[in-house]
Design an enzyme around this catalytic site. Structure first.
Site, PDB file in Angstrom:
ATOM      1  N   SER A 135       0.867  -1.192   0.000  1.00  0.00           N
ATOM      2  CA  SER A 135       0.000   0.000   0.000  1.00  0.00           C
ATOM      3  C   SER A 135       0.893   1.228   0.000  1.00  0.00           C
ATOM      4  CB  SER A 135      -0.863   0.011   1.266  1.00  0.00           C
ATOM      5  OG  SER A 135      -1.526   1.253   1.415  1.00  0.00           O
ATOM      6  N   TYR A 148      -1.614  -1.442  10.843  1.00  0.00           N
ATOM      7  CA  TYR A 148      -1.920  -1.727   9.434  1.00  0.00           C
ATOM      8  C   TYR A 148      -0.812  -1.181   8.538  1.00  0.00           C
ATOM      9  CZ  TYR A 148      -3.860  -1.480   4.769  1.00  0.00           C
ATOM     10  OH  TYR A 148      -4.021  -1.614   3.406  1.00  0.00           O
TER      11      TYR A 148
HETATM   12  N1  LIG Z   1      -8.861  -0.542  -1.090  1.00  0.00           N
HETATM   13  C1  LIG Z   1      -7.838   0.242  -0.796  1.00  0.00           C
HETATM   14  O1  LIG Z   1      -7.972   1.483  -0.731  1.00  0.00           O
HETATM   15  C2  LIG Z   1      -6.465  -0.369  -0.576  1.00  0.00           C
HETATM   16  C3  LIG Z   1      -5.352   0.491  -0.582  1.00  0.00           C
HETATM   17  C4  LIG Z   1      -4.091  -0.039  -0.384  1.00  0.00           C
HETATM   18  C5  LIG Z   1      -3.935  -1.415  -0.221  1.00  0.00           C
HETATM   19  N2  LIG Z   1      -5.024  -2.234  -0.207  1.00  0.00           N
HETATM   20  C6  LIG Z   1      -4.814  -3.679  -0.007  1.00  0.00           C
HETATM   21  O2  LIG Z   1      -5.406  -4.389  -1.069  1.00  0.00           O
HETATM   22  C7  LIG Z   1      -5.667  -5.736  -0.654  1.00  0.00           C
HETATM   23  C8  LIG Z   1      -7.050  -6.148  -1.114  1.00  0.00           C
HETATM   24  O3  LIG Z   1      -8.026  -5.372  -0.447  1.00  0.00           O
HETATM   25  P1  LIG Z   1      -9.309  -4.756  -1.170  1.00  0.00           P
HETATM   26  O4  LIG Z   1      -9.136  -3.295  -1.223  1.00  0.00           O
HETATM   27  O5  LIG Z   1      -9.590  -5.492  -2.429  1.00  0.00           O
HETATM   28  O6  LIG Z   1     -10.407  -5.029  -0.030  1.00  0.00           O
HETATM   29  P2  LIG Z   1     -11.624  -6.047   0.060  1.00  0.00           P
HETATM   30  O7  LIG Z   1     -12.559  -5.815  -1.085  1.00  0.00           O
HETATM   31  O8  LIG Z   1     -12.132  -5.892   1.439  1.00  0.00           O
HETATM   32  O9  LIG Z   1     -10.960  -7.492  -0.128  1.00  0.00           O
HETATM   33  C9  LIG Z   1     -10.216  -8.112   0.894  1.00  0.00           C
HETATM   34  C10 LIG Z   1     -10.056  -9.579   0.562  1.00  0.00           C
HETATM   35  O10 LIG Z   1      -9.264 -10.203   1.597  1.00  0.00           O
HETATM   36  C11 LIG Z   1      -9.942 -11.375   2.045  1.00  0.00           C
HETATM   37  N3  LIG Z   1      -9.686 -11.616   3.454  1.00  0.00           N
HETATM   38  C12 LIG Z   1      -9.827 -10.758   4.493  1.00  0.00           C
HETATM   39  N4  LIG Z   1      -9.594 -11.390   5.651  1.00  0.00           N
HETATM   40  C13 LIG Z   1      -9.294 -12.693   5.327  1.00  0.00           C
HETATM   41  C14 LIG Z   1      -8.978 -13.838   6.100  1.00  0.00           C
HETATM   42  N5  LIG Z   1      -8.938 -13.815   7.444  1.00  0.00           N
HETATM   43  N6  LIG Z   1      -8.738 -15.001   5.453  1.00  0.00           N
HETATM   44  C15 LIG Z   1      -8.801 -15.064   4.106  1.00  0.00           C
HETATM   45  N7  LIG Z   1      -9.087 -14.004   3.322  1.00  0.00           N
HETATM   46  C16 LIG Z   1      -9.353 -12.835   3.935  1.00  0.00           C
HETATM   47  C17 LIG Z   1     -11.438 -11.075   1.818  1.00  0.00           C
HETATM   48  O11 LIG Z   1     -12.159 -12.289   1.639  1.00  0.00           O
HETATM   49  P3  LIG Z   1     -13.179 -12.948   2.686  1.00  0.00           P
HETATM   50  O12 LIG Z   1     -13.822 -11.851   3.463  1.00  0.00           O
HETATM   51  O13 LIG Z   1     -14.109 -13.729   1.802  1.00  0.00           O
HETATM   52  O14 LIG Z   1     -12.326 -13.856   3.514  1.00  0.00           O
HETATM   53  C18 LIG Z   1     -11.390 -10.314   0.500  1.00  0.00           C
HETATM   54  O15 LIG Z   1     -11.393 -11.206  -0.590  1.00  0.00           O
HETATM   55  C19 LIG Z   1      -5.477  -5.741   0.879  1.00  0.00           C
HETATM   56  O16 LIG Z   1      -4.224  -6.345   1.186  1.00  0.00           O
HETATM   57  C20 LIG Z   1      -5.455  -4.269   1.247  1.00  0.00           C
HETATM   58  O17 LIG Z   1      -4.684  -4.022   2.411  1.00  0.00           O
HETATM   59  C21 LIG Z   1      -6.289  -1.744  -0.402  1.00  0.00           C
END
Ligand SMILES: NC(=O)c1ccc[n+]([C@@H]2O[C@H](COP(=O)([O-])OP(=O)(O)OC[C@H]3O[C@@H](n4cnc5c(N)ncnc54)[C@H](OP(=O)(O)O)[C@@H]3O)[C@@H](O)[C@H]2O)c1
Length: 261
Positions: A135, A148
């Protein structure tokens, strides 16, 4: 035909990776907790692209999660996308310690364990790679997102170190640094992606950017946009206390905290 394993494939950036890789003809292994969502995505991608898709429901916060996944693999993995992750936010004393522990297990421990489990096979076969989702939060300390942001600093530096280790040995490692991206990530937080300010990306943009950088073996890649650029390339060169206080001004809003109270 190569196989990509994507964690956190049930939503957001992970689903976008699955769609992009499926369109390129890769077989997939989809991992997350929510089996019905994974099954629906798998059925859609099999029908649209004629690829093989395996679903492995797994909670990555549990000890031994990586071993439980690799035991269920039916074919070698050529590309590991460590994308699953979530964030805790708020004043440190108010954050639930168990939730924070689970976050460290998912964002850091499972990511390293899966890399340990799958990278040696890639080396043996002489090709393959790992894409880790970090991130822009990983470039500086983030008050009210302290743990985080630190997990993302870990992911960034861990990935770059492995990129240098394997650069000349046939295996690619990439850290991806999204800025605010329109996903379910902010559900349950007092902020939305747009409240951070600057460009809000889409999951599809992040997957496309990442796969292009992976092809070039870039080591790391930062989401487009001037505020993302500033976080990645300008703030790390400023005095650390100053950067942390500026960061506090942004992250306090996101976390719904009044830093002066
Ligand atoms: N969105 C942003 O602004 C942003 C910015 C920077 C970095 N990121 C990073 O991008 C990555 C993806 O996030 P996203 O933005 O796509 O958010 P998201 O839509 O909330 O997706 C998160 C994913 O992680 C899975 N997950 C969460 N806890 C888990 C667990 N205990 N076991 C297995 N799977 C788990 C969830 O699946 P289930 O709930 O089905 O388990 C979901 O598929 C993350 O690493 C996040 O830190 C996001």
């Amino acid at each position: 035909m190569s196989t990509a394993l994507i964690t956190g494939a049930s939503s957001g950036i992970g689903t976008a990776f699955a769609e992009r890789l499926a369109a390129e003809g890769h077989d997939l292994v989809l991992v997350a907790r929510t089996k019905d969502r994974l099954d629906a995505i798998a059925a859609r991608l099999r029908a649209a692209h004629g690829i093989a898709v395996d679903v492995i429901p797994q909670d990555l916060s549990l000890p031994g999660a990586a071993a439980a996944i690799t035991e269920r693999l039916t074919r070698p993995v050529d590309l590991l996308v460590n994308n699953a992750g979530f964030g805790t936010s708020g004043r440190f004393e108010d954050i639930d310690a168990d939730a924070e522990h689970r976050m460290l297990m998912v964002n850091v421990v499972a990511l390293v364990d899966l890399t340990h489990a799958l990278l040696p096979g890639m080396l043996e076969r002489g090709h393959g790679g790992v894409i880790n989702i970090a991130s822009t939060a990983g470039f500086q300390p983030s008050p009210y997102f302290a743990s985080y942001a630190a997990t993302k600093t870990f992911v960034l530096n861990f990935s770059l170190a492995l990129w240098a280790e394997y650069e000349k040995r046939g295996v690619r490692v990439l850290a991806v640094c999204p800025g605010p991206t329109e996903t379910a990530f902010f559900d349950g937080m007092s902020a939305s992606a747009s409240s951070i300010g600057g460009k809000v990306g889409t999951p599809e943009e992040i997957a496309t950017l990442a796969l292009g950088a992976y092809d070039r073996n870039s080591g790391y890649v930062v989401a487009k946009g001037s505020s993302n650029f500033a976080m990645a390339h300008l703030t790390p060169r400023r005095p650390r206390r100053f950067v942390t206080r500026v960061s506090r001004g942004m992250t306090a809003k996101m976390a719904g905290v009044n830093p002066s109270a």
